[in-house]
Design an enzyme around this catalytic site. Structure first.
Site, PDB file in Angstrom:
ATOM      1  N   ASP A 154       0.864  -1.183   0.000  1.00  0.00           N
ATOM      2  CA  ASP A 154       0.000   0.000   0.000  1.00  0.00           C
ATOM      3  C   ASP A 154       0.896   1.227   0.000  1.00  0.00           C
ATOM      4  O   ASP A 154       1.713   1.421   0.914  1.00  0.00           O
ATOM      5  CB  ASP A 154      -0.909   0.004   1.228  1.00  0.00           C
ATOM      6  N   GLU A 159      -1.672  -1.627  -6.056  1.00  0.00           N
ATOM      7  CA  GLU A 159      -2.974  -1.044  -6.385  1.00  0.00           C
ATOM      8  C   GLU A 159      -2.809  -0.035  -7.507  1.00  0.00           C
ATOM      9  O   GLU A 159      -1.829   0.714  -7.539  1.00  0.00           O
ATOM     10  CB  GLU A 159      -3.557  -0.366  -5.146  1.00  0.00           C
ATOM     11  N   CYS A 190     -12.459  -5.140   6.596  1.00  0.00           N
ATOM     12  CA  CYS A 190     -11.629  -5.788   7.617  1.00  0.00           C
ATOM     13  C   CYS A 190     -10.858  -6.937   6.973  1.00  0.00           C
ATOM     14  O   CYS A 190     -11.444  -7.802   6.317  1.00  0.00           O
ATOM     15  CB  CYS A 190     -12.497  -6.309   8.757  1.00  0.00           C
ATOM     16  N   CYS A 196     -12.035 -10.552   9.008  1.00  0.00           N
ATOM     17  CA  CYS A 196     -13.344 -11.188   8.845  1.00  0.00           C
ATOM     18  C   CYS A 196     -14.048 -10.793   7.552  1.00  0.00           C
ATOM     19  O   CYS A 196     -15.058 -11.402   7.188  1.00  0.00           O
ATOM     20  CB  CYS A 196     -14.241 -10.853  10.036  1.00  0.00           C
ATOM     21  N   CYS A 224     -12.819  -3.018  14.283  1.00  0.00           N
ATOM     22  CA  CYS A 224     -13.913  -3.716  13.600  1.00  0.00           C
ATOM     23  C   CYS A 224     -14.935  -4.186  14.628  1.00  0.00           C
ATOM     24  O   CYS A 224     -14.585  -4.910  15.569  1.00  0.00           O
ATOM     25  CB  CYS A 224     -13.360  -4.894  12.805  1.00  0.00           C
ATOM     26  N   CYS A 259     -15.570  -8.402  14.423  1.00  0.00           N
ATOM     27  CA  CYS A 259     -14.652  -9.369  15.042  1.00  0.00           C
ATOM     28  C   CYS A 259     -13.860  -8.787  16.201  1.00  0.00           C
ATOM     29  O   CYS A 259     -13.154  -9.528  16.903  1.00  0.00           O
ATOM     30  CB  CYS A 259     -13.691  -9.926  13.992  1.00  0.00           C
ATOM     31  N   ASP A 298      -3.196   1.481   7.082  1.00  0.00           N
ATOM     32  CA  ASP A 298      -2.353   1.123   5.944  1.00  0.00           C
ATOM     33  C   ASP A 298      -2.016  -0.366   5.927  1.00  0.00           C
ATOM     34  O   ASP A 298      -1.986  -0.994   4.867  1.00  0.00           O
ATOM     35  CB  ASP A 298      -1.067   1.956   5.958  1.00  0.00           C
TER      36      ASP A 298
END
Length: 384
Positions: free
Chosen positions: A185, A268, A321, A324, A340, A343, A350
């Site tokens: 990333d 990406e 997430c 999960c 989250c 979970c 990042d």
């Protein structure tokens, strides 16, 4: 596959004059050919242009000095114009990927100068390189050439540095990787955050960038074609080269490390041209060199037999997430840590995105999308 090997050299005063004459002839031939194309209703072919701007021009009094340099770089200059028109036409017809390519422009004396010679115009003799009608120049051989070069480009950049750029044929060297895959990333404060938990900080360009901006304001106040303005222009070019060399060194080292240690590299597809439209972060993004890092990783992956994957920019890697698969939606850029609700895992923004990038690049999401989605995110789930 083909690769470029670049070396710096220091010509003598006589060779500098000969190179200046060569660069001027190459520039004039290119500009003359472009002027003919602009005046013609239908673009002439490359052979016709060479006949007009080189063969016939040498017989006239105005262009008789074209005979004093080698004809090979003059022919290559017309070939470069042909390639520029080809890229322009393909871009207009949407046959070329990437951003739109503009109509070819005239070359300027103050820009970077170059002249390309093919095998008939140069030869390697011991520690030196013979250039037709220039003589033997001695580059600084920082590394050996892997094979005989097919062409060499003589370059004089805006900071008056002289370079030799060889095109050689190299064989892919397939080496076993230590790790299977990695997702990366890219960011501004932290250049790269990897899915294995490591990160890479880019060098600071702030001090040099401030000097450039100060000199650019000074340049704007100076009269055109003055000696002091030319001196300031060269100072700015040297600072730009210093930033570019620092960035290139960092990107080469990081891309080599990433590609040599991993079998699959996932990045990406960033909309950099859209991001730089934001004037608040445009300068910071431009200094990072995200596109250059992607190109280096792709080239080195091909060389070492690695798999290089680019995922879509629309993948919600920062909104999901990584444990999960629960999607919490868009969050502000100032939020760097996320909890989250599904979970109960707390993620660094990042690091979570880099793990999701790796998962998307490898294919199946390991049932992470099939997890519970009944709960809704609230303001409490986000921590700053």
């Amino acid at each position: 596959m083909k690769a470029r090997y670049q070396y710096r050299f220091y010509p003598t005063s006589q060779q500098q004059q000969s190179l200046a004459q060569l660069f001027g002839c190459v520039r004039v031939v290119y500009n003359d050919a472009l002027a003919i194309c602009k005046q013609s209703q239908k673009k002439p072919k490359s052979a016709e242009l060479q006949k007009i701007v080189i063969t016939q021009a040498k017989k006239t009094e105005e262009r008789a000095w074209l005979a004093e340099v080698s004809a090979i770089p003059l022919q290559q200059s017309v070939a470069d114009l042909e390639a520029a028109f080809k890229n322009f036409f393909e871009s207009c017809k949407s046959k070329r990927k990437g951003r739109k390519v503009g109509y070819p422009k005239f070359k300027k004396r103050t820009n970077s100068q170059s002249a390309r010679l093919t095998r008939g115009g140069f030869s390697i003799k011991g520690d030196g390189v013979y250039l037709a009608k220039i003589g033997i120049v001695k580059p600084i051989w920082s590394r050996e050439l892997p094979s005989d070069p097919s062409s060499v480009t003589v370059i004089k950049d805006c900071a008056n540095r002289y370079l030799l750029s060889f095109v050689v044929e190299i064989q892919p060297n397939r080496v076993d990787a230590k790790d299977q895959s990695i997702g990366i990333d890219l960011g501004i404060k932290t250049f790269a955050v990897m899915s294995d938990g490591t990160s890479a900080q880019s060098p600071s360009y702030k001090k040099l960038d401030r000097k450039i901006r100060k000199l650019q304001r000074k340049l704007a106040r100076q009269p055109k074609d003055s000696k002091r303005r030319n001196k300031t222009r060269i100072q700015i070019a040297k600072l730009h080269n210093q930033i570019a060399d620092t960035r290139k060194d960092f990107l080469h080292k990081l891309s080599t490390k990433v590609v040599s240690e991993n079998q699959t590299i996932v990045l990406e597809d960033l909309n950099v041209s859209g991001m730089v439209k934001n004037r608040k972060i445009a300068r910071a993004i431009s200094l990072q060199g995200w596109r250059e890092f992607r190109v280096l990783c792709e080239a080195k992956s091909e060389k070492l037999g690695r798999e290089f994957v680019i995922i879509s920019r629309w993948e919600p890697t920062s909104q999901t997430c990584s444990d999960c698969g629960y999607k919490w939606g868009k969050i502000d850029l100032s939020v760097r840590s996320i909890l989250c609700l599904n979970c109960g895992t707390e993620h660094d923004r990042d690091e979570n995105a880099s793990v999701n990038i790796e998962k998307v690049g490898l294919g199946p999401r390991h049932d992470s999308k099939c997890t519970s989605r009944q709960s809704k995110t609230t303001g409490r789930s986000v921590r700053q």
